[in-house]
Design a protein around this motif. Structure first.
Motif, mmCIF file in Angstrom:
data_model
loop_
_atom_site.group_PDB
_atom_site.id
_atom_site.type_symbol
_atom_site.label_atom_id
_atom_site.label_comp_id
_atom_site.label_asym_id
_atom_site.label_seq_id
_atom_site.Cartn_x
_atom_site.Cartn_y
_atom_site.Cartn_z
ATOM 1 N N ARG A 1 0.726 -1.351 0.228
ATOM 2 C CA ARG A 1 -0.092 0.010 -0.112
ATOM 3 C C ARG A 1 0.709 1.368 0.143
ATOM 4 N NH1 ARG A 1 -5.104 1.312 3.765
ATOM 5 N NH2 ARG A 1 -5.460 3.403 3.134
ATOM 6 N N ARG A 2 1.884 1.347 0.776
ATOM 7 C CA ARG A 2 2.989 2.475 1.106
ATOM 8 C C ARG A 2 3.976 2.565 0.063
ATOM 9 N NH1 ARG A 2 -0.099 1.049 4.932
ATOM 10 N NH2 ARG A 2 1.722 -0.282 5.708
ATOM 11 N N GLU B 1 -3.395 3.508 -2.056
ATOM 12 C CA GLU B 1 -4.895 3.362 -2.079
ATOM 13 C C GLU B 1 -5.789 4.539 -1.859
ATOM 14 O OE1 GLU B 1 -6.588 0.346 0.591
ATOM 15 O OE2 GLU B 1 -4.944 -1.342 -0.158
ATOM 16 N N ASN B 2 -5.347 5.752 -1.105
ATOM 17 C CA ASN B 2 -6.153 6.736 -0.949
ATOM 18 C C ASN B 2 -5.600 7.978 -1.452
ATOM 19 O OD1 ASN B 2 -4.221 7.485 0.846
ATOM 20 N ND2 ASN B 2 -5.320 6.810 2.627
ATOM 21 N N GLY B 3 -4.063 7.835 -2.215
ATOM 22 C CA GLY B 3 -3.649 8.927 -2.752
ATOM 23 C C GLY B 3 -3.002 9.955 -1.828
ATOM 24 N N LYS B 4 -3.117 9.930 -0.666
ATOM 25 C CA LYS B 4 -2.474 10.682 0.430
ATOM 26 C C LYS B 4 -1.035 10.348 0.233
ATOM 27 C CE LYS B 4 -6.650 11.151 3.178
ATOM 28 N NZ LYS B 4 -6.988 11.051 4.578
ATOM 29 N N GLU B 5 -0.322 11.809 0.612
ATOM 30 C CA GLU B 5 1.202 11.778 0.809
ATOM 31 C C GLU B 5 1.723 12.511 1.814
ATOM 32 O OE1 GLU B 5 4.198 11.300 -2.907
ATOM 33 O OE2 GLU B 5 3.273 13.460 -2.599
ATOM 34 N N TYR C 1 3.937 7.688 0.048
ATOM 35 C CA TYR C 1 2.790 7.795 -0.761
ATOM 36 C C TYR C 1 1.671 6.572 -0.291
ATOM 37 C CZ TYR C 1 -0.382 8.338 -4.832
ATOM 38 O OH TYR C 1 -1.529 8.229 -5.520
ATOM 39 N N ASP C 2 0.510 6.825 -0.137
ATOM 40 C CA ASP C 2 -0.337 5.600 0.030
ATOM 41 C C ASP C 2 -1.121 5.416 -1.201
ATOM 42 O OD1 ASP C 2 -2.952 4.198 0.486
ATOM 43 O OD2 ASP C 2 -2.461 4.711 2.702
#
Length: 597
Positions: free
Chosen positions: A119-120, A141-145, A138-139
């Protein structure tokens, strides 16, 4: 009886190779970066069937391939025609469309780690910090960084991440001979090696648990050895060293609780297994001279990518801890017997100041020899010429040319002090090491004084230009492949994250102006009197096209004979088979035109 003619030169141009690979978690699939269709692409290979199938069609070389531990996808890095601005993509195990994961046109991404759950993604990038880099997680799956580290002082890269992602190690790279490593845990950053003013390097960092880190370093020494750092006690320990063996890579086998260590002192690699519990070490026999990469699976199976002087990169597997090896791929020079290829002779000679220089001599067979010897100063300069397959060498030797490749001062694999000898001295000591080697070769009867040629790429191209300008009488003709011609403009044009290396590596344009002028080939235009072929990749970010443009324009302005080739879809090397063939044919044609038989 049918009589077959000797191999044609075109056979040497059709060589295929593997540049990288990854293995699926269940070990049923290998994914290779290989040039089966004349361009590098990803190809899959079912291990049982051993027949490759295409996975990508973008005709680009990859700079990394990483299979997720879940087996659901791979991450891979691609640039564009050699511009080295690697972007990160995901691809399914069966191949097909590339899914952009981290893309930013004009920026470069350095892959570091993919979490166990896939995932990361941990990586470093020039985006937002072109000189020193930023490091992020960077994740997928959820696009968060999240920004983990903002580089400062020197280019800063994430090196590895702990198994439970509780800490990570990052490197600050001040140059090829000076790198420091730190472990970041919570809000604390701790240096892996004890504080010292003496420059040293840290490389190949591996977590064996959340608390223990193993790595290679030459801290307080000349050659690299195995060391350990305990995160809880913050204790550095020197573990294992071999005399005259510069350790270059380590790989961890969790099943065996052992480290596989690649060592070399000079032109060939050796492999050792070091048992963590008792510190015992044994040498492992390998089927290659040079190890490019190893992958050790949870099963304990060893996968090795390597080559010899006469065989390009191939992948091997060992299921018994290196006792036996099975060759999975079988790349060779097509239609050429092994006995028709040349193993180099390893020579050594004293240089102008008594320094011992090791060299390789690829001697053309007597029935093929035309009597000419090509001096090949290698690139880098902090690199080395080894028992490593080069199609260019084998085809030139097959055509009658012998090749002399000295590992002049500054070369790697001979210890830190030897490697440092080129820093701030690009054009004096290494230049005289090469010329002394030529004189020694002539004196020992390996070469005739009027039958020498000169060929080099990158730093070797720079040296070819410099030797041409200062020692033209030694050579009948000269080939420069993307070599810097003016150290002042070269320093200004390198990638921005290289800029902090330049003062130590080459010199300061202001305080070292006199020396940099003396070491710049363009200073010696009047001495460049022999025919010259110059080859350049238009997308080269390391030695930009201006370096070749200016030397060619200056020589043509002086009425000199110069042929100039610019490849629009290449960078600092040749990744397209058609371009490689074109360049090799031009080099052969050029040399053939200026020798007297």
């Amino acid at each position: 009886m049918i009589q077959f003619k000797k191999p044609k030169v075109t056979q040497f141009f059709q060589i295929l190779t593997v540049s990288d690979f990854s293995v699926s978690p269940d070990e049923k699939q290998l994914v290779l970066s290989t040039n089966l269709n004349g361009h590098f692409n990803l190809w899959g290979m079912d291990v049982e069937k051993k027949f490759p199938y295409p996975m990508t069609f973008n005709n680009q070389a990859s700079d990394f391939i990483s299979y997720s531990k879940t087996g659901d996808f791979l991450l891979v890095g691609f640039d564009k025609d050699g511009d080295e601005n690697s972007q990160i993509y995901a691809i399914a195990p069966e191949g097909g469309n590339l899914v952009p994961i981290r893309n930013n046109e004009g920026e470069r991404h350095f892959y570091a780690h993919l979490s166990e759950d896939g995932r990361r993604l941990y990586y470093s990038t020039t985006a937002g910090n072109a000189k020193y880099l930023n490091s992020l997680v960077y994740d997928i799956e959820n696009g968060k960084e999240k920004l983990l580290l903002e580089g400062s002082i020197a280019p800063t890269f994430i090196a590895t991440v702990s198994p439970e992602e509780k800490s990570f190690v990052y490197i600050k790279q001040f140059g090829n001979t000076y790198t420091l490593a730190y472990v970041q845990s919570d809000d604390e950053s701790v240096l892996l090696t004890p504080l010292t003013d003496k420059q040293h390097t840290v490389s190949d960092i591996i977590y064996t648990s959340e608390a223990e880190i193993y790595f290679l370093t030459n801290y307080d020494d000349d050659i690299s050895y195995l060391a350990k750092f305990d995160i809880h006690s913050k204790q550095f320990t020197k573990l294992f060293q071999l005399e005259k063996e510069d350790f270059t890579s380590i790989y961890y086998s969790k099943k065996e609780q052992a480290l596989y260590i690649v060592g070399s002192y000079g032109v060939a690699d050796r492999l050792y297994r070091y048992t963590v519990e008792d510190g015992k070490c044994e040498k492992i026999e390998i089927p290659v001279d040079i190890i490019e990469k190893m992958v050790i699976m949870p099963s304990g199976h060893l996968y090795l990518l390597g080559k010899t002087s006469t065989k390009p990169n191939n992948i091997f597997i060992s299921k018994d801890m290196g006792s036996t090896w099975f060759e999975i791929t079988h790349y060779r020079v097509p239609g050429v017997r092994d006995e028709d290829l040349i193993e180099p002779e390893v020579l050594s000679y004293p240089s102008f100041d008594g320094l011992e220089i090791e060299a390789l001599l690829f001697n053309a067979k007597e029935e093929n020899s035309n009597g000419y010897v090509i001096l090949w100063p290698h690139g880098g300069p902090q690199s080395i010429e080894r028992k490593s397959f080069r199609a260019m060498f084998q085809f030139l030797v097959n055509q009658g040319y012998s090749i002399f490749a000295p590992n002049f001062r500054g070369s790697s694999n001979y210890g830190l002090n030897f490697m440092k000898m080129v820093e701030g001295d690009w054009g004096h000591g290494p230049r005289l090491d090469n010329i002394t080697g030529v004189e020694w070769l002539i004196k020992k009867g390996y070469a005739d004084r009027d039958k020498m040629l000169l060929l080099g790429g990158s730093y070797g191209g720079y040296m070819a230009l410099l030797l041409h300008g200062r020692h033209a009488d030694y050579f009948r003709a000269v080939v420069d492949i993307f070599g810097p011609s003016n150290l002042f403009s070269f320093i200004e044009s390198v990638p921005e994250f290289w800029s902090s290396y330049m003062k130590q590596w080459i010199g300061d344009p202001e305080t070292d102006k006199e020396r940099l002028t003396a070491d710049s080939p363009i200073t010696y235009l009047d001495g460049m009197t022999k025919p010259m072929l110059v080859i350049q990749g238009a997308n080269d970010p390391r030695v930009v096209q201006k370096e070749s443009d200016q030397i060619v324009a200056a020589l043509k302005g002086n009425g000199r004979e110069v042929e100039y080739i610019v490849l629009d879809d290449e960078g600092h090397g040749f990744t397209k088979k058609a371009n490689e063939i074109y360049v090799y044919e031009k080099i052969l044609e050029f040399f053939n035109a200026y020798i007297i038989l």
